[in-house]
Write an enzyme that holds these catalytic residues in place. Sequence first.
Site, PDB file in Angstrom:
ATOM      1  N   GLU A 106      48.363  49.894  39.574  1.00  0.00           N
ATOM      2  CA  GLU A 106      47.337  48.862  39.406  1.00  0.00           C
ATOM      3  C   GLU A 106      47.102  48.603  37.921  1.00  0.00           C
ATOM      4  O   GLU A 106      47.332  49.473  37.078  1.00  0.00           O
ATOM      5  CB  GLU A 106      46.051  49.323  40.129  1.00  0.00           C
ATOM      6  CG  GLU A 106      44.836  48.443  39.959  1.00  0.00           C
ATOM      7  CD  GLU A 106      44.978  47.018  40.474  1.00  0.00           C
ATOM      8  OE1 GLU A 106      45.933  46.335  40.098  1.00  0.00           O
ATOM      9  OE2 GLU A 106      44.081  46.575  41.227  1.00  0.00           O
ATOM     10  N   ASP A 107      46.652  47.392  37.603  1.00  0.00           N
ATOM     11  CA  ASP A 107      46.431  47.037  36.207  1.00  0.00           C
ATOM     12  C   ASP A 107      45.264  47.811  35.600  1.00  0.00           C
ATOM     13  O   ASP A 107      45.380  48.409  34.545  1.00  0.00           O
ATOM     14  CB  ASP A 107      46.207  45.513  36.074  1.00  0.00           C
ATOM     15  CG  ASP A 107      45.166  44.952  37.051  1.00  0.00           C
ATOM     16  OD1 ASP A 107      44.490  45.728  37.761  1.00  0.00           O
ATOM     17  OD2 ASP A 107      45.023  43.712  37.099  1.00  0.00           O
ATOM     18  N   ASP A 110      38.089  49.668  37.503  1.00  0.00           N
ATOM     19  CA  ASP A 110      36.759  49.366  36.956  1.00  0.00           C
ATOM     20  C   ASP A 110      35.711  50.052  37.834  1.00  0.00           C
ATOM     21  O   ASP A 110      35.490  51.244  37.712  1.00  0.00           O
ATOM     22  CB  ASP A 110      36.600  47.841  36.892  1.00  0.00           C
ATOM     23  CG  ASP A 110      35.307  47.397  36.229  1.00  0.00           C
ATOM     24  OD1 ASP A 110      34.666  48.230  35.568  1.00  0.00           O
ATOM     25  OD2 ASP A 110      34.940  46.208  36.370  1.00  0.00           O
ATOM     26  N   LEU A 113      36.210  50.425  43.470  1.00  0.00           N
ATOM     27  CA  LEU A 113      36.007  50.205  44.906  1.00  0.00           C
ATOM     28  C   LEU A 113      37.267  49.682  45.596  1.00  0.00           C
ATOM     29  O   LEU A 113      37.597  50.110  46.708  1.00  0.00           O
ATOM     30  CB  LEU A 113      34.848  49.215  45.112  1.00  0.00           C
ATOM     31  CG  LEU A 113      33.498  49.712  44.586  1.00  0.00           C
ATOM     32  CD1 LEU A 113      32.463  48.603  44.613  1.00  0.00           C
ATOM     33  CD2 LEU A 113      33.027  50.902  45.406  1.00  0.00           C
ATOM     34  N   PHE A 159      35.565  43.036  28.934  1.00  0.00           N
ATOM     35  CA  PHE A 159      36.446  42.303  29.835  1.00  0.00           C
ATOM     36  C   PHE A 159      37.780  42.085  29.137  1.00  0.00           C
ATOM     37  O   PHE A 159      37.852  41.463  28.080  1.00  0.00           O
ATOM     38  CB  PHE A 159      35.825  40.969  30.266  1.00  0.00           C
ATOM     39  CG  PHE A 159      36.546  40.369  31.426  1.00  0.00           C
ATOM     40  CD1 PHE A 159      36.281  40.788  32.725  1.00  0.00           C
ATOM     41  CD2 PHE A 159      37.531  39.410  31.227  1.00  0.00           C
ATOM     42  CE1 PHE A 159      36.983  40.261  33.806  1.00  0.00           C
ATOM     43  CE2 PHE A 159      38.234  38.874  32.304  1.00  0.00           C
ATOM     44  CZ  PHE A 159      37.955  39.305  33.595  1.00  0.00           C
ATOM     45  N   ASP A 166      43.884  38.701  33.959  1.00  0.00           N
ATOM     46  CA  ASP A 166      43.547  37.282  33.777  1.00  0.00           C
ATOM     47  C   ASP A 166      42.072  37.054  33.506  1.00  0.00           C
ATOM     48  O   ASP A 166      41.219  37.903  33.785  1.00  0.00           O
ATOM     49  CB  ASP A 166      43.905  36.499  35.044  1.00  0.00           C
ATOM     50  CG  ASP A 166      42.913  36.769  36.177  1.00  0.00           C
ATOM     51  OD1 ASP A 166      42.707  37.956  36.513  1.00  0.00           O
ATOM     52  OD2 ASP A 166      42.315  35.813  36.696  1.00  0.00           O
ATOM     53  N   ARG A 172      47.400  35.899  31.683  1.00  0.00           N
ATOM     54  CA  ARG A 172      48.170  37.022  32.250  1.00  0.00           C
ATOM     55  C   ARG A 172      49.443  37.288  31.455  1.00  0.00           C
ATOM     56  O   ARG A 172      49.947  38.404  31.412  1.00  0.00           O
ATOM     57  CB  ARG A 172      48.565  36.721  33.703  1.00  0.00           C
ATOM     58  CG  ARG A 172      47.415  36.783  34.705  1.00  0.00           C
ATOM     59  CD  ARG A 172      47.988  36.837  36.115  1.00  0.00           C
ATOM     60  NE  ARG A 172      47.021  36.462  37.136  1.00  0.00           N
ATOM     61  CZ  ARG A 172      46.137  37.300  37.687  1.00  0.00           C
ATOM     62  NH1 ARG A 172      46.079  38.550  37.306  1.00  0.00           N
ATOM     63  NH2 ARG A 172      45.307  36.867  38.615  1.00  0.00           N
TER      64      ARG A 172
END
Length: 183
Positions: A106-107, A110, A113, A159, A166, A172
Amino acid sequence: MSSYSPPGLAPLFSPKALADRVLQMGDQIAKDYGAVLEPRESLLVIGVLNGAFIFMADLVRAINLPLEIDFIRLSSYQDQTESSAHVVMLKSLEMEVKNRHVLVVEDIADYGLTLAWLLDFLRQKGPKSLKLAVAINKNERRKVNLAIDYVGFEVQEGFLVGYGLDYAQNYRHLPGVHKLKAN
Ligand code: 5GP
Ligand code: MG
């Protein structure tokens, strides 16, 4: 190649820093799974679309082991009243997970969840082992316990965009990771 950094973005991890770290991660992963894969077994690497596509492409090329690739695409929104995510699967897996050594890629983690949901979903399918690799671990807002086996970079907050990440589907393609400046 000159480095393209649109206004409003502050460079955080350079393409070179990302490439170096991903090579190290690939070596570590190859070493770890080299010790557990039986003859004729291969690793199943599952990338989470869309964000993971660039990290996934770099990481799998750094893993010197037999492996197979699949992708899943999830959409999630958070329930404000619970520590859980409502997850909708937009693209399901095509490979069997049962009895496979599975590595999820996964990128960024955070709240955690979406990944917690995905790991639980995959665990129910009876993999032989299940591990998680993320390019970036953003740990300040974590809502659930999430064991991450391989982390590229640790950040507290902010962020981030680029290297697959993105902002409203933009950025991206940026080869480095940038922080979106507050207006
Ligand atoms: P969570 O861990 O919050 O459940 O979900 C993580 C997902 O939220 C990531 O896969 C990513 O799509 C998105 N996300 C979280 N933090 C960031 C960020 O800093 N930048 C971008 N572009 N997406 C993020
Ligand atoms: Mg994502």
